[in-house]
Design an enzyme around this catalytic site. Sequence first.
Site, PDB file in Angstrom:
ATOM      1  N   HIS A  79      -0.112   8.862  18.339  1.00 32.77           N
ATOM      2  CA  HIS A  79      -0.070  10.194  18.948  1.00 32.77           C
ATOM      3  C   HIS A  79      -1.356  10.976  18.666  1.00 32.77           C
ATOM      4  O   HIS A  79      -1.708  11.882  19.425  1.00 32.77           O
ATOM      5  CB  HIS A  79       1.145  10.956  18.406  1.00 32.77           C
ATOM      6  CG  HIS A  79       1.460  12.208  19.157  1.00 32.77           C
ATOM      7  ND1 HIS A  79       1.910  12.203  20.460  1.00 32.77           N
ATOM      8  CD2 HIS A  79       1.380  13.519  18.797  1.00 32.77           C
ATOM      9  CE1 HIS A  79       2.107  13.448  20.862  1.00 32.77           C
ATOM     10  NE2 HIS A  79       1.789  14.266  19.873  1.00 32.77           N
ATOM     11  N   LYS A 101      10.267   4.625  33.497  1.00 35.41           N
ATOM     12  CA  LYS A 101       9.698   3.267  33.483  1.00 35.41           C
ATOM     13  C   LYS A 101      10.165   2.502  32.244  1.00 35.41           C
ATOM     14  O   LYS A 101      10.466   1.304  32.318  1.00 35.41           O
ATOM     15  CB  LYS A 101       8.170   3.348  33.516  1.00 35.41           C
ATOM     16  CG  LYS A 101       7.476   2.010  33.751  1.00 35.41           C
ATOM     17  CD  LYS A 101       6.088   2.215  34.329  1.00 35.41           C
ATOM     18  CE  LYS A 101       5.131   2.721  33.275  1.00 35.41           C
ATOM     19  NZ  LYS A 101       4.713   1.661  32.339  1.00 35.41           N
ATOM     20  N   ASP A 102      10.233   3.189  31.094  1.00 35.75           N
ATOM     21  CA  ASP A 102      10.732   2.548  29.876  1.00 35.75           C
ATOM     22  C   ASP A 102      12.201   2.166  30.017  1.00 35.75           C
ATOM     23  O   ASP A 102      12.626   1.095  29.562  1.00 35.75           O
ATOM     24  CB  ASP A 102      10.564   3.481  28.670  1.00 35.75           C
ATOM     25  CG  ASP A 102       9.119   3.577  28.212  1.00 35.75           C
ATOM     26  OD1 ASP A 102       8.337   2.679  28.565  1.00 35.75           O
ATOM     27  OD2 ASP A 102       8.777   4.542  27.509  1.00 35.75           O
ATOM     28  N   GLU A 161      12.672 -20.891  12.501  1.00 28.48           N
ATOM     29  CA  GLU A 161      13.022 -20.416  13.837  1.00 28.48           C
ATOM     30  C   GLU A 161      11.808 -20.517  14.757  1.00 28.48           C
ATOM     31  O   GLU A 161      10.663 -20.536  14.305  1.00 28.48           O
ATOM     32  CB  GLU A 161      13.511 -18.959  13.768  1.00 28.48           C
ATOM     33  CG  GLU A 161      14.899 -18.810  13.159  1.00 28.48           C
ATOM     34  CD  GLU A 161      15.999 -19.212  14.119  1.00 28.48           C
ATOM     35  OE1 GLU A 161      15.687 -19.761  15.200  1.00 28.48           O
ATOM     36  OE2 GLU A 161      17.175 -18.998  13.799  1.00 28.48           O
TER      37      GLU A 161
END
Length: 387
Positions: free
Chosen positions: A202, A228-229, A272
Amino acid sequence: MKILKSNPFLALANNYMIDAPEPSNISYFWNFGSLLACVLVIQIVIGILLACFYIPNMDLAFLSVERIVRDVNYGFLLRAFHANGASFFFIFLYLHIGRGLYYGSYKYPRTMTWNIGVIIFLLTIITAFLGYCLPANQMSFWGATVITNLLSAVPFIGDDLVHLLWGGFSVSNPTLNRFFSLHYLMPFVIAALSVMHLIALHTNGSSNPLGVTANMDRIPMNPYYLIKDLITIFIFLIGINYMAFYNPYGFMEPDCALPADPLKTPMSIVPEWYLLPFYAILRAIPNFQLGVIAMLLSILVLLLLPLLDFSAIRGNSFNPFGKFFFWTFVADFVILAWIGGSHPENVFITIGAIATIFYFSYFFILIPVYTILGNTLIDLNLSSIKR
């Protein structure tokens, strides 16, 4: 709207999520931050619920996980969402890092944001490994044994560190207690670092595909980028629901369905899928200590990127050399993941060694060389224009 700016807490949220000025040309590649925040919240909430029923005991851990799946209301969904949520988290994390690499998000003035992100990445890997060990199944038991033994590479005190981590002379009840405590704690540390990451971002604002300062052309976060998010968040929710309901164990090895047996080694011990590239780098170097150093350096090298990139232009949007070598690096990373999940046979060892050499060459040789070459070509072009 008045209360959003008068209330100190709502004003903070307003500054970061509603009125925050963002470049008008950022694409969907800038959505992974919000996706990661969404997945992190889901993982923490579901993890707390799972912790209510999990027992960190070598004899009971596997049975407690089976009880969660079979007897706890919607326990099968909780486990499926948590396990697959980790995979989605790493998918978004790698895409987020890849976008930062391609568009030069590590360059000044966002170096602090990048460095905090790399620390989050390292802690996420540790957290994922700790969670992988908790079910005390055949693969996780032997994976814990192998990976914790990496500490023995530390000179003089390595063996003592391993025994301290184990709480004994092998992976046992104290080990699971330690791993469970740390696995419960680490997501909150990651969440705190994510807030720091957001604060640092920010300060100077988001980057953009052009790599230029966009202070003259910004639009508010709400409604443009908030909508959009939400689009990508809904797509993610569809994807994780599909995995949880139709293929909950798609990312797991068959040995994960067996209880731990200290007397029987699995045919192939693999972590994994999201840790396979680093495991391949570890296996590619015959020397144990050098392999451990290379594996750690393969992650920490991201911290050195601001020092290795000499380009006068931020990102690879206008750099043909950068584009070519970046996508070659992506292919190399995929090859390392494939090698990490393969049996260590001669041909795979050779391919893994070549891929490892290219991995480090990209950071320590190719990036400095093509950025200096790019600057030289720009200077030559400018000097010819002046004439």
